[in-house]
Every structure is written in C-alpha cells, then in structure tokens.
Design an enzyme around this catalytic site. Sequence first.
Site, PDB file in Angstrom:
ATOM      1  N   THR A 128      24.548  51.040  41.665  1.00  0.00           N
ATOM      2  CA  THR A 128      24.536  50.300  42.929  1.00  0.00           C
ATOM      3  C   THR A 128      23.370  50.656  43.841  1.00  0.00           C
ATOM      4  OG1 THR A 128      25.702  50.142  45.060  1.00  0.00           O
ATOM      5  CG2 THR A 128      26.233  52.040  43.709  1.00  0.00           C
ATOM      6  N   GLU A 130      23.720  51.082  46.824  1.00  0.00           N
ATOM      7  CA  GLU A 130      24.251  52.056  47.789  1.00  0.00           C
ATOM      8  C   GLU A 130      23.681  53.454  47.508  1.00  0.00           C
ATOM      9  OE1 GLU A 130      26.138  51.201  50.392  1.00  0.00           O
ATOM     10  OE2 GLU A 130      26.818  53.165  51.068  1.00  0.00           O
ATOM     11  N   TYR A 152      31.134  57.220  48.254  1.00  0.00           N
ATOM     12  CA  TYR A 152      30.979  56.227  47.176  1.00  0.00           C
ATOM     13  C   TYR A 152      29.584  56.332  46.555  1.00  0.00           C
ATOM     14  CZ  TYR A 152      30.114  51.571  45.140  1.00  0.00           C
ATOM     15  OH  TYR A 152      29.761  50.536  44.312  1.00  0.00           O
ATOM     16  N   LYS A 156      28.685  57.395  42.734  1.00  0.00           N
ATOM     17  CA  LYS A 156      27.962  56.453  41.868  1.00  0.00           C
ATOM     18  C   LYS A 156      26.674  57.077  41.322  1.00  0.00           C
ATOM     19  CE  LYS A 156      30.158  52.496  41.430  1.00  0.00           C
ATOM     20  NZ  LYS A 156      30.338  51.779  40.158  1.00  0.00           N
TER      21      LYS A 156
HETATM   22  P1  NAP Z   1      35.997  45.125  42.506  1.00  0.00           P
HETATM   23  O1  NAP Z   1      36.220  43.661  42.699  1.00  0.00           O
HETATM   24  O2  NAP Z   1      36.493  46.071  43.527  1.00  0.00           O
HETATM   25  O3  NAP Z   1      36.630  45.505  41.070  1.00  0.00           O
HETATM   26  C1  NAP Z   1      36.857  46.839  40.702  1.00  0.00           C
HETATM   27  C2  NAP Z   1      37.649  46.861  39.416  1.00  0.00           C
HETATM   28  O4  NAP Z   1      37.864  48.233  39.034  1.00  0.00           O
HETATM   29  C3  NAP Z   1      39.048  46.227  39.496  1.00  0.00           C
HETATM   30  O5  NAP Z   1      39.306  45.545  38.298  1.00  0.00           O
HETATM   31  C4  NAP Z   1      39.960  47.440  39.591  1.00  0.00           C
HETATM   32  O6  NAP Z   1      41.266  47.215  39.103  1.00  0.00           O
HETATM   33  C5  NAP Z   1      39.229  48.392  38.664  1.00  0.00           C
HETATM   34  N1  NAP Z   1      39.627  49.796  38.808  1.00  0.00           N
HETATM   35  C6  NAP Z   1      39.696  50.526  39.944  1.00  0.00           C
HETATM   36  N2  NAP Z   1      40.081  51.784  39.681  1.00  0.00           N
HETATM   37  C7  NAP Z   1      40.280  51.862  38.326  1.00  0.00           C
HETATM   38  C8  NAP Z   1      40.677  52.880  37.454  1.00  0.00           C
HETATM   39  N3  NAP Z   1      40.947  54.114  37.900  1.00  0.00           N
HETATM   40  N4  NAP Z   1      40.753  52.614  36.113  1.00  0.00           N
HETATM   41  C9  NAP Z   1      40.477  51.361  35.664  1.00  0.00           C
HETATM   42  N5  NAP Z   1      40.113  50.337  36.458  1.00  0.00           N
HETATM   43  C10 NAP Z   1      40.003  50.581  37.773  1.00  0.00           C
HETATM   44  O7  NAP Z   1      34.439  45.426  42.323  1.00  0.00           O
HETATM   45  P2  NAP Z   1      33.234  44.436  41.914  1.00  0.00           P
HETATM   46  O8  NAP Z   1      32.618  43.894  43.148  1.00  0.00           O
HETATM   47  O9  NAP Z   1      33.682  43.517  40.835  1.00  0.00           O
HETATM   48  O10 NAP Z   1      32.177  45.484  41.339  1.00  0.00           O
HETATM   49  C11 NAP Z   1      32.167  45.825  39.943  1.00  0.00           C
HETATM   50  C12 NAP Z   1      31.435  47.137  39.763  1.00  0.00           C
HETATM   51  O11 NAP Z   1      30.101  47.000  40.235  1.00  0.00           O
HETATM   52  C13 NAP Z   1      32.019  48.313  40.533  1.00  0.00           C
HETATM   53  O12 NAP Z   1      31.817  49.474  39.755  1.00  0.00           O
HETATM   54  C14 NAP Z   1      31.181  48.383  41.798  1.00  0.00           C
HETATM   55  O13 NAP Z   1      31.180  49.689  42.330  1.00  0.00           O
HETATM   56  C15 NAP Z   1      29.826  47.973  41.243  1.00  0.00           C
HETATM   57  N6  NAP Z   1      28.911  47.305  42.164  1.00  0.00           N
HETATM   58  C16 NAP Z   1      29.312  46.224  42.868  1.00  0.00           C
HETATM   59  C17 NAP Z   1      28.406  45.565  43.693  1.00  0.00           C
HETATM   60  C18 NAP Z   1      28.801  44.344  44.481  1.00  0.00           C
HETATM   61  O14 NAP Z   1      28.065  44.003  45.415  1.00  0.00           O
HETATM   62  N7  NAP Z   1      29.873  43.663  44.127  1.00  0.00           N
HETATM   63  C19 NAP Z   1      27.089  46.040  43.783  1.00  0.00           C
HETATM   64  C20 NAP Z   1      26.716  47.136  43.017  1.00  0.00           C
HETATM   65  C21 NAP Z   1      27.621  47.765  42.183  1.00  0.00           C
HETATM   66  P3  NAP Z   1      42.449  46.614  40.053  1.00  0.00           P
HETATM   67  O15 NAP Z   1      42.189  45.143  40.141  1.00  0.00           O
HETATM   68  O16 NAP Z   1      43.668  46.948  39.300  1.00  0.00           O
HETATM   69  O17 NAP Z   1      42.318  47.324  41.375  1.00  0.00           O
HETATM   70  O1  G4F Z   2      30.426  44.153  52.596  1.00  0.00           O
HETATM   71  P1  G4F Z   2      30.326  45.622  52.745  1.00  0.00           P
HETATM   72  O2  G4F Z   2      31.585  46.386  52.898  1.00  0.00           O
HETATM   73  O3  G4F Z   2      29.461  46.120  51.512  1.00  0.00           O
HETATM   74  P2  G4F Z   2      28.641  47.479  51.237  1.00  0.00           P
HETATM   75  O4  G4F Z   2      29.118  48.602  52.061  1.00  0.00           O
HETATM   76  O5  G4F Z   2      27.186  47.139  51.335  1.00  0.00           O
HETATM   77  O6  G4F Z   2      29.032  47.764  49.730  1.00  0.00           O
HETATM   78  C1  G4F Z   2      29.036  46.745  48.740  1.00  0.00           C
HETATM   79  O7  G4F Z   2      27.754  46.657  48.168  1.00  0.00           O
HETATM   80  C2  G4F Z   2      27.352  47.827  47.426  1.00  0.00           C
HETATM   81  C3  G4F Z   2      25.940  47.541  46.905  1.00  0.00           C
HETATM   82  O8  G4F Z   2      24.985  47.973  47.852  1.00  0.00           O
HETATM   83  C4  G4F Z   2      28.344  48.052  46.305  1.00  0.00           C
HETATM   84  F1  G4F Z   2      27.970  49.120  45.556  1.00  0.00           F
HETATM   85  C5  G4F Z   2      29.717  48.295  46.890  1.00  0.00           C
HETATM   86  O9  G4F Z   2      30.666  48.461  45.832  1.00  0.00           O
HETATM   87  C6  G4F Z   2      30.110  47.071  47.709  1.00  0.00           C
HETATM   88  O10 G4F Z   2      30.264  45.986  46.840  1.00  0.00           O
HETATM   89  O11 G4F Z   2      29.418  45.973  54.014  1.00  0.00           O
HETATM   90  C7  G4F Z   2      28.119  45.442  54.161  1.00  0.00           C
HETATM   91  C8  G4F Z   2      27.582  45.782  55.553  1.00  0.00           C
HETATM   92  C9  G4F Z   2      27.727  47.274  55.922  1.00  0.00           C
HETATM   93  O12 G4F Z   2      26.552  47.703  56.561  1.00  0.00           O
HETATM   94  C10 G4F Z   2      28.860  47.286  56.921  1.00  0.00           C
HETATM   95  O13 G4F Z   2      28.814  48.342  57.872  1.00  0.00           O
HETATM   96  O14 G4F Z   2      28.339  45.056  56.523  1.00  0.00           O
HETATM   97  C11 G4F Z   2      28.655  45.933  57.589  1.00  0.00           C
HETATM   98  N1  G4F Z   2      29.845  45.423  58.274  1.00  0.00           N
HETATM   99  C12 G4F Z   2      29.877  45.018  59.574  1.00  0.00           C
HETATM  100  N2  G4F Z   2      31.125  44.660  59.909  1.00  0.00           N
HETATM  101  C13 G4F Z   2      31.076  45.331  57.765  1.00  0.00           C
HETATM  102  C14 G4F Z   2      31.895  44.859  58.796  1.00  0.00           C
HETATM  103  N3  G4F Z   2      31.562  45.601  56.537  1.00  0.00           N
HETATM  104  C15 G4F Z   2      32.888  45.388  56.313  1.00  0.00           C
HETATM  105  N4  G4F Z   2      33.380  45.611  55.074  1.00  0.00           N
HETATM  106  N5  G4F Z   2      33.726  44.933  57.303  1.00  0.00           N
HETATM  107  C16 G4F Z   2      33.272  44.663  58.567  1.00  0.00           C
HETATM  108  O15 G4F Z   2      34.040  44.276  59.437  1.00  0.00           O
END
Ligand code: NAP
Ligand code: G4F
Length: 325
Positions: A128, A130, A152, A156
């Site tokens: 990520t 992050e 987090y 990661k």
């Molecule tokens: P998400 O919607 O939160 O999905 C997370 C998944 O992990 C869910 O299926 C959850 O299962 C499963 N999980 C959680 N704890 C577990 C455990 N202990 N054993 C097995 N499964 C478990 O996240 P996402 O947005 O799809 O992201 C996918 C991956 O990419 C994550 O690793 C995240 O950190 C990474 N990532 C995401 C972003 C982004 O912007 N979306 C960016 C960079 C990296 P349940 O449904 O049962 O909770």
């Molecule tokens: O949507 P966010 O919670 O995503 P964040 O923290 O960037 O993390 C996501 O992206 C990562 C990749 O860079 C992934 F690895 C991670 O698993 C996840 O998918 O927050 C985005 C931004 C932050 O700066 C936060 O402080 O939005 C700001 N924000 C402002 N108001 C808020 C809010 N975030 C959340 N969740 N809720 C608010 O009310």
Amino acid sequence: MTSAKSALITGVTGQDGAYLAKLLLEKGYAVSGLLARRSTDTLWRLRELGIADDVQLVDGDVADLASLIRAIRHSKADEIYNLAAQSFVGTSWQQPVLTAQVDGVGVINILEAVRLASPESRFYQASTSEMFGLIQAEKQDEKTPFYPRSPYGVAKLMGHWATVNYRESFGMHASSGILFNHESPLRGIEFVTRKVTDGVARIKLGKVKKLALGNIDAKRDWGFAGDYVKAMWLMLQQPEGDDYVIATGVTTTVRDMCELAFGHVGLDYRDHVEVDPRYMRPAEVDVLLGNAAKANNKLGWYPETSLKELISMMVEADLRRVSKE
Ligand code: NAP
Ligand code: G4F
C-alpha cells in the site's frame, strides 16, 4: 475461453477480492477464496457481482498457518493473491496488535504456507501507498523511501519486506503491488469516498441533512478498484516477481472529492459537510501522489477511469441502495 489455471484469493469477500475473483473467472480460472469465520454474512459483494456461486470458498484465516496450508493444498492454486487485511487505517490505532498479526505476521504465515505446500505457485502481496506515509518525494515510486504513519502502515511494511525477502531468499515468484487508494461502489462504508457518496445519497433523498468528516484537506491519488485488480493479475503473468507502484498520478483533496460527489446531484458540499475532530487521526498522511511509470512500461497497465467517473458511479449506486431502504 477456458484455461487450466487456478487461483486462491485471501480477502475474497472484500472490495478488491470480489473484483479480482470476477476478473479471474472471466479469464477462465478456477477461483477459490479463503473465508474467515464471522458471525454475519460477508458474501454481499460477491452477490452484487453475480459470482457468489462461482467461487469455491475454503475456511481459513491468515492468522492460522495450518488453515493456509490446507487451503493452498485444497485449491491447487497456480496463483495466490493475499488481499486479506485489517484494512482500515483508523482502526489500526485502536487494534494495533490485531493489525500487526493479520497485516504483518499474516503475510509471513502465507509465505511460509506457499513455501511448504506449493513453492512453484506465484504470489501477490497487497501492499500500500500508506507505507510512504510522511512522503519523502513529491511523487512516490518503487525507489521512494518508506515512512509509515499508522500501525497499519507499519504492519504492511513488514508484509512488503517479507515478500521481497522470500523472493530473494527462496527464488519464489513473489510480487508486491504498492497500490494507491482505489475505490468503487463495493468500497466499505468507513472509507472516506464511500462515506461521502452514501452521505450524498441520504441528503439528496431527504434522510439526513449533514455529513461529518475529519481532515478534508488531506490529498489522495484515487483510482477505480476494477482497474487496479487488472494490475495484480498482470504482475503474476511476468517472468519474474517484482514490486510495482499502481496509481493514477493525480492527487485530489477530500474537499474537492466532496465537491464532485455533491455536485453530481446538484448540491453544494459547503451546505452539508461539517468538520468533526472525532474523525481526525493521531498522525495523518497529508498527501499521496504515485508515479506508475514502471507499471505503465513493464505491465502495459494504465488507469481507465477518472475520479469524476468513479465518484459518479459510486453516488449512483448509493442512490439506488438508499432509495430501496
Ligand atoms: P477490504 O474490503 O477491507 O477487504 C479485506 C478482506 O480481508 C475481507 O475479505 C476480510 O474478510 C479479509 N480479512 C480480514 N481479516 C482476515 C483474516 N484474519 N483472515 C482472512 N481474511 C481476513 O479491503 P480492500 O479494499 O479490498 O483491500 C484489499 C487489500 O489491499 C488489503 O490488504 C488492503 O490493505 C490492501 N490495499 C487496499 C487499498 C485500497 O485503496 N483499497 C490500497 C492499497 C492496499 P471479512 O469480509 O470477513 O472481514
Ligand atoms: O478513505 P480513508 O480512510 O483511506 P486511507 O486512510 O487513505 O487508507 C486507504 O488507502 C490506503 C492506500 O493508501 C490503503 F492501504 C488502506 O487500506 C485504505 O484502503 O481516508 C483517506 C483520507 C485520510 O487522510 C483521512 O484522514 O481521508 C481523510 N478523511 C477525512 N474525513 C477521512 C474522513 N477518512 C475517513 N475514513 N473518514 C472521514 O470521515
């Protein structure tokens, strides 16, 4: 088109897991998904994409090494995508130990399981942006030093370096995708884009008047999850494992994202958004902006969806959902 290939996806019930499963099924893969034990139904995303009956679910948890070995043996996967995580940054300050166990040690568990049960399988780790945290370069790429700002991000980083280390130690085909934020109508409601598009739908349909947010000056490089899962697959089709940044190269404030979302339904975000200190983080990642040149050149990967298109798609989906409630 049929293919003899098989894949195992951890985190298959999450946003990316669902889109990736759909992509692989369309390519003819036999797709297995690790299903963690929960007291509630977690299959809604697979149902929304119409693939709930097409994915073979295998019980397991990334914190349980034996369950991973069983899942890998059972699925006979050629490709293993580790997407499982406690993925919400905000929660990682409340549950840092769990986050470290799942997002850090969990990656070592699955790397060990691959090494023991199926060392020829190709491996993808969901890393990520992050990890860049307090950014050390204006545009972040694979060579930018890391500086995580949350439990987090710290966890990661362990998973990322473990992936690099298993590649270098054991010659495994292991890739780390350093993905910047990516969103969709299947995004969890706790993340800011979906919180905003759901809020817009509720305000437009007269259910509520206000939306409370945290730091609306934060900037993110947001793309569409459907585009990003294609990059995951492309990484595992390369001759060698490697690390790749996946990003759009455009950064936008939360404030401007709100303007797009409210503007889509003819509203002004300034009439509805309130800043609430409860949503501020102990340490913030102020800005992220990725340089995906390596992925462009080596994978032929480019983002296909603009932020405006993405937010419009999400607002429309939430309008449909909220109007059915
Ligand atoms: P998400 O919607 O939160 O999905 C997370 C998944 O992990 C869910 O299926 C959850 O299962 C499963 N999980 C959680 N704890 C577990 C455990 N202990 N054993 C097995 N499964 C478990 O996240 P996402 O947005 O799809 O992201 C996918 C991956 O990419 C994550 O690793 C995240 O950190 C990474 N990532 C995401 C972003 C982004 O912007 N979306 C960016 C960079 C990296 P349940 O449904 O049962 O909770
Ligand atoms: O949507 P966010 O919670 O995503 P964040 O923290 O960037 O993390 C996501 O992206 C990562 C990749 O860079 C992934 F690895 C991670 O698993 C996840 O998918 O927050 C985005 C931004 C932050 O700066 C936060 O402080 O939005 C700001 N924000 C402002 N108001 C808020 C809010 N975030 C959340 N969740 N809720 C608010 O009310």
